[in-house]
Design a protein around this motif. Sequence first.
Motif, PDB file in Angstrom:
ATOM      1  N   ASP A 143      31.043  35.780  25.173  1.00  0.00           N
ATOM      2  CA  ASP A 143      32.301  35.831  24.423  1.00  0.00           C
ATOM      3  C   ASP A 143      33.523  35.954  25.328  1.00  0.00           C
ATOM      4  O   ASP A 143      34.550  35.324  25.086  1.00  0.00           O
ATOM      5  N   VAL A 144      33.413  36.806  26.350  1.00  0.00           N
ATOM      6  CA  VAL A 144      34.540  37.110  27.222  1.00  0.00           C
ATOM      7  C   VAL A 144      34.062  37.061  28.667  1.00  0.00           C
ATOM      8  O   VAL A 144      32.946  37.480  28.979  1.00  0.00           O
ATOM      9  N   VAL A 145      34.917  36.558  29.555  1.00  0.00           N
ATOM     10  CA  VAL A 145      34.566  36.434  30.968  1.00  0.00           C
ATOM     11  C   VAL A 145      35.660  37.079  31.815  1.00  0.00           C
ATOM     12  O   VAL A 145      36.852  36.898  31.546  1.00  0.00           O
ATOM     13  N   ILE A 146      35.254  37.849  32.825  1.00  0.00           N
ATOM     14  CA  ILE A 146      36.204  38.430  33.782  1.00  0.00           C
ATOM     15  C   ILE A 146      35.834  37.912  35.163  1.00  0.00           C
ATOM     16  O   ILE A 146      34.716  38.094  35.635  1.00  0.00           O
ATOM     17  N   ARG A 147      36.787  37.218  35.801  1.00  0.00           N
ATOM     18  CA  ARG A 147      36.537  36.583  37.092  1.00  0.00           C
ATOM     19  C   ARG A 147      37.776  36.714  37.986  1.00  0.00           C
ATOM     20  O   ARG A 147      38.872  37.025  37.523  1.00  0.00           O
ATOM     21  N   SER A 148      37.575  36.411  39.257  1.00  0.00           N
ATOM     22  CA  SER A 148      38.696  36.296  40.180  1.00  0.00           C
ATOM     23  C   SER A 148      38.891  34.839  40.554  1.00  0.00           C
ATOM     24  O   SER A 148      37.962  34.031  40.445  1.00  0.00           O
ATOM     25  N   GLY A 149      40.081  34.484  40.970  1.00  0.00           N
ATOM     26  CA  GLY A 149      40.353  33.101  41.349  1.00  0.00           C
ATOM     27  C   GLY A 149      41.810  32.930  41.722  1.00  0.00           C
ATOM     28  O   GLY A 149      42.551  33.910  41.888  1.00  0.00           O
ATOM     29  N   LYS A 150      42.207  31.679  41.828  1.00  0.00           N
ATOM     30  CA  LYS A 150      43.591  31.362  42.214  1.00  0.00           C
ATOM     31  C   LYS A 150      44.306  30.538  41.149  1.00  0.00           C
ATOM     32  O   LYS A 150      45.343  29.933  41.417  1.00  0.00           O
ATOM     33  N   GLY A 151      43.752  30.539  39.923  1.00  0.00           N
ATOM     34  CA  GLY A 151      44.389  29.836  38.816  1.00  0.00           C
ATOM     35  C   GLY A 151      43.854  28.437  38.626  1.00  0.00           C
ATOM     36  O   GLY A 151      43.107  27.906  39.454  1.00  0.00           O
ATOM     37  N   GLY A 152      44.225  27.820  37.486  1.00  0.00           N
ATOM     38  CA  GLY A 152      43.858  26.447  37.214  1.00  0.00           C
ATOM     39  C   GLY A 152      42.563  26.293  36.450  1.00  0.00           C
ATOM     40  O   GLY A 152      41.558  25.845  37.008  1.00  0.00           O
ATOM     41  N   TRP A 153      42.556  26.651  35.163  1.00  0.00           N
ATOM     42  CA  TRP A 153      41.377  26.479  34.314  1.00  0.00           C
ATOM     43  C   TRP A 153      41.812  25.772  33.024  1.00  0.00           C
ATOM     44  O   TRP A 153      42.130  26.419  32.029  1.00  0.00           O
ATOM     45  N   PRO A 154      41.837  24.465  33.018  1.00  0.00           N
ATOM     46  CA  PRO A 154      42.294  23.731  31.823  1.00  0.00           C
ATOM     47  C   PRO A 154      41.383  23.986  30.629  1.00  0.00           C
ATOM     48  O   PRO A 154      40.160  24.031  30.765  1.00  0.00           O
ATOM     49  N   GLY A 155      41.997  24.154  29.469  1.00  0.00           N
ATOM     50  CA  GLY A 155      41.248  24.361  28.237  1.00  0.00           C
ATOM     51  C   GLY A 155      40.753  25.778  28.027  1.00  0.00           C
ATOM     52  O   GLY A 155      40.102  26.073  27.026  1.00  0.00           O
ATOM     53  N   ILE A 156      41.049  26.680  28.972  1.00  0.00           N
ATOM     54  CA  ILE A 156      40.591  28.063  28.891  1.00  0.00           C
ATOM     55  C   ILE A 156      41.810  28.983  28.800  1.00  0.00           C
ATOM     56  O   ILE A 156      42.798  28.798  29.510  1.00  0.00           O
ATOM     57  N   GLN A 157      41.732  29.971  27.912  1.00  0.00           N
ATOM     58  CA  GLN A 157      42.775  30.984  27.837  1.00  0.00           C
ATOM     59  C   GLN A 157      42.533  31.994  28.956  1.00  0.00           C
ATOM     60  O   GLN A 157      41.490  32.652  28.992  1.00  0.00           O
ATOM     61  N   ALA A 158      43.473  32.116  29.881  1.00  0.00           N
ATOM     62  CA  ALA A 158      43.327  33.013  31.021  1.00  0.00           C
ATOM     63  C   ALA A 158      44.473  34.023  31.029  1.00  0.00           C
ATOM     64  O   ALA A 158      45.633  33.648  31.180  1.00  0.00           O
ATOM     65  N   ASP A 159      44.155  35.302  30.857  1.00  0.00           N
ATOM     66  CA  ASP A 159      45.152  36.371  30.915  1.00  0.00           C
ATOM     67  C   ASP A 159      44.963  37.137  32.216  1.00  0.00           C
ATOM     68  O   ASP A 159      43.871  37.642  32.496  1.00  0.00           O
ATOM     69  N   GLU A 160      46.030  37.223  33.008  1.00  0.00           N
ATOM     70  CA  GLU A 160      45.928  37.890  34.311  1.00  0.00           C
ATOM     71  C   GLU A 160      45.866  39.403  34.158  1.00  0.00           C
ATOM     72  O   GLU A 160      46.628  40.004  33.400  1.00  0.00           O
ATOM     73  N   LEU A 161      44.942  40.000  34.897  1.00  0.00           N
ATOM     74  CA  LEU A 161      44.783  41.456  34.893  1.00  0.00           C
ATOM     75  C   LEU A 161      45.540  42.089  36.055  1.00  0.00           C
ATOM     76  O   LEU A 161      46.319  43.011  35.871  1.00  0.00           O
ATOM     77  N   PHE A 162      45.298  41.615  37.272  1.00  0.00           N
ATOM     78  CA  PHE A 162      45.997  42.138  38.438  1.00  0.00           C
ATOM     79  C   PHE A 162      45.769  41.245  39.645  1.00  0.00           C
ATOM     80  O   PHE A 162      44.886  40.388  39.654  1.00  0.00           O
ATOM     81  N   ILE A 163      46.566  41.482  40.673  1.00  0.00           N
ATOM     82  CA  ILE A 163      46.479  40.761  41.944  1.00  0.00           C
ATOM     83  C   ILE A 163      45.537  41.534  42.860  1.00  0.00           C
ATOM     84  O   ILE A 163      45.552  42.772  42.885  1.00  0.00           O
ATOM     85  N   GLU A 164      44.721  40.808  43.622  1.00  0.00           N
ATOM     86  CA  GLU A 164      43.808  41.472  44.551  1.00  0.00           C
ATOM     87  C   GLU A 164      44.547  41.906  45.817  1.00  0.00           C
ATOM     88  O   GLU A 164      45.087  41.079  46.553  1.00  0.00           O
ATOM     89  N   LYS A 165      44.546  43.197  46.068  1.00  0.00           N
ATOM     90  CA  LYS A 165      45.142  43.770  47.266  1.00  0.00           C
ATOM     91  C   LYS A 165      44.045  44.477  48.054  1.00  0.00           C
ATOM     92  O   LYS A 165      43.442  45.438  47.561  1.00  0.00           O
ATOM     93  N   LEU A 166      43.778  44.000  49.253  1.00  0.00           N
ATOM     94  CA  LEU A 166      42.690  44.525  50.070  1.00  0.00           C
ATOM     95  C   LEU A 166      43.189  45.599  51.029  1.00  0.00           C
ATOM     96  O   LEU A 166      44.270  45.471  51.617  1.00  0.00           O
ATOM     97  N   ILE A 167      42.392  46.654  51.183  1.00  0.00           N
ATOM     98  CA  ILE A 167      42.711  47.716  52.130  1.00  0.00           C
ATOM     99  C   ILE A 167      41.472  48.039  52.958  1.00  0.00           C
ATOM    100  O   ILE A 167      40.341  47.912  52.484  1.00  0.00           O
ATOM    101  N   PRO A 168      41.647  48.459  54.222  1.00  0.00           N
ATOM    102  CA  PRO A 168      40.509  48.844  55.057  1.00  0.00           C
ATOM    103  C   PRO A 168      40.127  50.305  54.817  1.00  0.00           C
ATOM    104  O   PRO A 168      40.962  51.205  54.959  1.00  0.00           O
TER     105      PRO A 168
END
Length: 293
Positions: A143-168
């Motif tokens: 029903d619902v999918v949560i993924r990471s990516g850089k955008g561009g999914w035609p025909g799919i409703q994509a709501d952004e959750l947050f930006i990936e910020k990496l820390i050591p």
Amino acid sequence: MARKLPPLNALRTFEAAARLHSFTLAAEELCVTQGAVSRQVKKLEAYLGFDLFVRQGQKLILTAAGLQYQAAIASALNILSDATQSVMSAHRPSELLTISVLPSLSTRWLIPRLNQFKHHYPHYVLNVITRDNQTELFPPGVDVVIRSGKGGWPGIQADELFIEKLIPVCRKDIIKKKVGTAADLMKYTLLEHTSRDKIWQRWFNAQHIDNPQFQRIGMEHFFMLIQAACEGLGVALVPDFLVKDDLENERLVQLINITYESGYRYFVFSNKHQNNPKVSDFIHWLLAWCKSS
């Protein structure tokens, strides 16, 4: 005779803040902002004509009237909650909600928060499955999918959750001496996500180090890197939101104060033409939680 009732949303907000002794924690539980909690409490105090809380330094303390009111309100809300869940269980059929999520997000981020969703929507039966970014986005039954990516999914409703910020991050006891520059990290074994091509090299390049030399251990998922860091195997470069609890309880420390945006973002996906209340409920809850956190 008509009942004399205070604003019910304000009442619910006050109960959460009083129980948790914190506007911030109440906001997180209710999926609203801290400012919204403060406004609702003030609205209730204005209705009652007396203060419910006082501030003592950084502490939020209930007044005598607030303590008395909290006890009665908590009991009343428990009765309402039990009655609601009972009638829903008896007369509203359970609905299966299947969520496909990245492995690290499932264990490190989503599952610890699902109790909040179940509190609001007890009639949904949750089914969480893990998939990576290379698999089919919407296999049958999802029903619902949560993924990471850089955008561009035609025909799919994509709501952004947050930006990936990496820390050591690493375990505190493996730090040999104070780390003052990015180059100092090359003295450590670096734990690297194998699906993110040369992510440590790109991190060093962003710090103006063109040809970094270091020892590495590769692992497939972020949750593996985090566990390896907790075991003292080296320094992991991971999303900050996945290690928030580890940093707060000092299980891990951030080795140097550098945050690196990888270019990836996290999204919750649904079928654009699907009109399904359970999907809408989950996405609305998830977006509200992300906004308030």
